[in-house]
Design a protein around this motif. Sequence first.
Motif, PDB file in Angstrom:
ATOM      1  N   LYS A   1     -46.913 -97.092 -49.478  1.00 42.30           N
ATOM      2  CA  LYS A   1     -45.839 -97.408 -49.229  1.00 42.30           C
ATOM      3  C   LYS A   1     -46.046 -97.256 -47.762  1.00 42.30           C
ATOM      4  CE  LYS A   1     -41.026 -97.462 -50.237  1.00 42.30           C
ATOM      5  NZ  LYS A   1     -39.612 -97.433 -50.831  1.00 42.30           N
ATOM      6  N   ALA A   2     -45.921 -95.607 -47.633  1.00 40.58           N
ATOM      7  CA  ALA A   2     -45.801 -95.014 -46.211  1.00 40.58           C
ATOM      8  C   ALA A   2     -47.224 -96.178 -45.221  1.00 40.58           C
ATOM      9  CB  ALA A   2     -45.771 -93.907 -45.948  1.00 40.58           C
ATOM     10  N   CYS A   3     -47.760 -95.969 -45.675  1.00 41.65           N
ATOM     11  CA  CYS A   3     -48.616 -97.003 -44.647  1.00 41.65           C
ATOM     12  C   CYS A   3     -48.731 -97.917 -43.777  1.00 41.65           C
ATOM     13  CB  CYS A   3     -50.294 -96.787 -45.227  1.00 41.65           C
ATOM     14  SG  CYS A   3     -50.833 -95.335 -45.560  1.00 41.65           S
ATOM     15  N   ALA A   4     -48.195 -99.209 -45.844  1.00 38.70           N
ATOM     16  CA  ALA A   4     -47.499-100.499 -44.846  1.00 38.70           C
ATOM     17  C   ALA A   4     -46.498-100.194 -43.980  1.00 38.70           C
ATOM     18  CB  ALA A   4     -46.844-100.895 -46.697  1.00 38.70           C
ATOM     19  N   MET A   5     -45.539 -99.020 -44.048  1.00 37.04           N
ATOM     20  CA  MET A   5     -44.323 -98.997 -43.034  1.00 37.04           C
ATOM     21  C   MET A   5     -44.117 -98.691 -41.789  1.00 37.04           C
ATOM     22  SD  MET A   5     -40.823 -99.357 -43.933  1.00 37.04           S
ATOM     23  CE  MET A   5     -40.271 -98.839 -44.968  1.00 37.04           C
TER      24      MET A   5
ATOM     25  N   PRO B   1     -45.327 -88.057 -46.668  1.00 35.21           N
ATOM     26  CA  PRO B   1     -45.377 -89.785 -46.947  1.00 35.21           C
ATOM     27  C   PRO B   1     -46.073 -90.293 -45.406  1.00 35.21           C
ATOM     28  CG  PRO B   1     -44.845 -89.887 -48.885  1.00 35.21           C
ATOM     29  CD  PRO B   1     -44.216 -88.193 -48.124  1.00 35.21           C
ATOM     30  N   GLU B   2     -45.085 -89.406 -44.577  1.00 34.56           N
ATOM     31  CA  GLU B   2     -45.373 -90.704 -43.056  1.00 34.56           C
ATOM     32  C   GLU B   2     -45.873 -89.837 -42.077  1.00 34.56           C
ATOM     33  OE1 GLU B   2     -42.051 -89.795 -45.123  1.00 34.56           O
ATOM     34  OE2 GLU B   2     -41.877 -91.685 -45.806  1.00 34.56           O
ATOM     35  N   GLU B   3     -46.317 -88.290 -42.524  1.00 36.36           N
ATOM     36  CA  GLU B   3     -47.541 -87.446 -41.970  1.00 36.36           C
ATOM     37  C   GLU B   3     -48.498 -88.343 -41.956  1.00 36.36           C
ATOM     38  OE1 GLU B   3     -45.381 -83.172 -41.110  1.00 36.36           O
ATOM     39  OE2 GLU B   3     -45.927 -83.879 -42.893  1.00 36.36           O
ATOM     40  N   PHE B   4     -48.841 -88.333 -43.826  1.00 39.89           N
ATOM     41  CA  PHE B   4     -50.239 -88.742 -43.988  1.00 39.89           C
ATOM     42  C   PHE B   4     -50.108 -90.319 -42.893  1.00 39.89           C
ATOM     43  CE2 PHE B   4     -52.692 -91.746 -46.271  1.00 39.89           C
ATOM     44  CZ  PHE B   4     -53.471 -90.683 -46.248  1.00 39.89           C
ATOM     45  N   ALA B   5     -49.284 -90.754 -43.173  1.00 39.97           N
ATOM     46  CA  ALA B   5     -49.675 -92.470 -42.944  1.00 39.97           C
ATOM     47  C   ALA B   5     -49.915 -92.669 -40.896  1.00 39.97           C
ATOM     48  CB  ALA B   5     -48.326 -93.071 -43.107  1.00 39.97           C
ATOM     49  N   SER B   6     -49.143 -91.486 -40.504  1.00 43.22           N
ATOM     50  CA  SER B   6     -49.125 -91.413 -38.305  1.00 43.22           C
ATOM     51  C   SER B   6     -50.316 -91.395 -38.653  1.00 43.22           C
ATOM     52  CB  SER B   6     -48.726 -90.092 -37.960  1.00 43.22           C
ATOM     53  OG  SER B   6     -46.728 -90.451 -38.299  1.00 43.22           O
ATOM     54  N   VAL B   7     -51.130 -91.045 -39.244  1.00 39.87           N
ATOM     55  CA  VAL B   7     -52.814 -90.400 -38.945  1.00 39.87           C
ATOM     56  C   VAL B   7     -53.619 -91.926 -39.216  1.00 39.87           C
ATOM     57  CG1 VAL B   7     -55.232 -88.687 -39.298  1.00 39.87           C
ATOM     58  CG2 VAL B   7     -52.821 -88.117 -39.374  1.00 39.87           C
ATOM     59  N   ALA B   8     -53.283 -92.371 -40.634  1.00 40.71           N
ATOM     60  CA  ALA B   8     -53.697 -93.623 -40.987  1.00 40.71           C
ATOM     61  C   ALA B   8     -53.563 -94.885 -40.417  1.00 40.71           C
ATOM     62  CB  ALA B   8     -53.119 -94.191 -42.240  1.00 40.71           C
ATOM     63  N   VAL B   9     -52.496 -94.093 -39.715  1.00 43.16           N
ATOM     64  CA  VAL B   9     -51.909 -95.727 -38.776  1.00 43.16           C
ATOM     65  C   VAL B   9     -52.150 -95.576 -37.488  1.00 43.16           C
ATOM     66  CG1 VAL B   9     -50.080 -96.844 -37.267  1.00 43.16           C
ATOM     67  CG2 VAL B   9     -49.854 -96.759 -39.360  1.00 43.16           C
TER      68      VAL B   9
ATOM     69  N   GLU C   1     -56.557 -99.736 -32.343  1.00 42.62           N
ATOM     70  CA  GLU C   1     -57.093 -99.732 -31.647  1.00 42.62           C
ATOM     71  C   GLU C   1     -57.811 -98.603 -30.617  1.00 42.62           C
ATOM     72  OE1 GLU C   1     -58.132-103.196 -30.278  1.00 42.62           O
ATOM     73  OE2 GLU C   1     -59.971-101.838 -29.060  1.00 42.62           O
ATOM     74  N   ARG C   2     -56.607 -97.729 -30.750  1.00 43.40           N
ATOM     75  CA  ARG C   2     -56.712 -95.806 -30.064  1.00 43.40           C
ATOM     76  C   ARG C   2     -57.854 -95.454 -30.642  1.00 43.40           C
ATOM     77  NH1 ARG C   2     -54.119 -98.942 -27.030  1.00 43.40           N
ATOM     78  NH2 ARG C   2     -56.449 -99.480 -26.388  1.00 43.40           N
ATOM     79  N   ALA C   3     -58.120 -95.587 -31.708  1.00 45.84           N
ATOM     80  CA  ALA C   3     -58.948 -95.030 -32.390  1.00 45.84           C
ATOM     81  C   ALA C   3     -60.538 -95.794 -32.626  1.00 45.84           C
ATOM     82  CB  ALA C   3     -58.745 -94.489 -34.135  1.00 45.84           C
TER      83      ALA C   3
ATOM     84  N   ILE D   1     -56.753-100.854 -45.439  1.00 52.99           N
ATOM     85  CA  ILE D   1     -56.338 -99.722 -46.335  1.00 52.99           C
ATOM     86  C   ILE D   1     -56.644 -99.865 -47.870  1.00 52.99           C
ATOM     87  CG2 ILE D   1     -55.127 -97.413 -46.765  1.00 52.99           C
ATOM     88  CD1 ILE D   1     -54.004 -98.267 -43.563  1.00 52.99           C
ATOM     89  N   ALA D   2     -58.013 -98.831 -48.047  1.00 48.84           N
ATOM     90  CA  ALA D   2     -58.323 -99.217 -49.628  1.00 48.84           C
ATOM     91  C   ALA D   2     -57.213 -98.137 -50.729  1.00 48.84           C
ATOM     92  CB  ALA D   2     -59.298 -99.499 -49.938  1.00 48.84           C
TER      93      ALA D   2
END
Length: 259
Positions: free
Chosen positions: A21-25, A225-233, A238-240, A90-91
């Motif tokens: 959910k945090a990644c989706a957000m 979850p938000e700290e995790f999602a920042s890395v996922a995003v 494009e930057r990664a 994101i699987a």
Amino acid sequence: MDLGLRGKVALVTAASKGMGKACAMALAAEGARVAMCARTEADLKAAADEVRTRTGAEVLAVPADVTRADQVADLVQRVTGAWGGVDILIANAGGPPRGPFEEMSDEHWQAAFEISLLSVVRLVRAVLPSMKARNWGRILTIQSSSVKQPIPELLLSNAVRPGTHGLIKTLAGHVGRHNITVNTLCPGRILTDRLLSGAKSAGLPQEEYVRRVGADVPLGRVGTPEEFASVAVFLASERASYVTGVALQVDGGLVRGLL
Ligand SMILES: NC(=O)c1ccc[n+]([C@@H]2O[C@H](COP(=O)([O-])OP(=O)(O)OC[C@H]3O[C@@H](n4cnc5c(N)ncnc54)[C@H](OP(=O)(O)O)[C@@H]3O)[C@@H](O)[C@H]2O)c1
């Protein structure tokens, strides 16, 4: 930094709670169109409504169990039908249960394989054609720090999740020429319902449990979850564009090995 995510189509599975959910957000907040799935329709709808309301993004909620081949196929078809393809996958899925070796039946082993590995195979198989057609793609799977260092009580996770990273690493070599990156995320101890469920088995109030499981993390606490999602995003962005085939811990330093 402009992450270049505006207008991209992201599919985040197991997204009604926790890290999914945090990644989706976070993807929606960066301007991506986000498709989300989970099995429990009411929770999924509530999460999708929250993402829509907080970000103004286009959100598609499709109830689906990622261990079911037919439901994975239907999910990806729904997203492709609505938005023409998938740019970012994101699987994610629930994790295999805890328990000692002696208590794990063939059915437990089979289920662990299906949820942590086969679901990723099916999702990747379904999204690759549209990524190749666009010559752009980001594939991430949320696994666990067990990919890097076995966790004593999580035998099934320790045995199966490193195999999933073997798949990811191999795929990175196969699809890189199509400008598709493929990476594994390895969360350590992240404050989600799954982590909190450990409080009951430990017989501790939730606050005390969270304090204790965070105590031996080098950063001295569990992650959000938000700290995790920042890395996922970032990895989905494009930057990664020159990062592929890695298994990256988001664990506050929990894994003690060098690599
Ligand atoms: N939290 C941690 O500290 C931690 C650490 C290492 C690894 N992990 C792993 O990271 C992943 C995410 O964990 P989390 O803590 O974010 O979990 P969570 O907060 O418990 O959320 C799990 C999400 O997955 C969905 N889900 C579960 N099984 C599914 C299935 N078969 N098909 C579709 N959706 C499914 C759930 O919704 P429904 O039940 O309605 O389907 C829910 O949305 C898990 O694999 C977990 O084992 C977590």
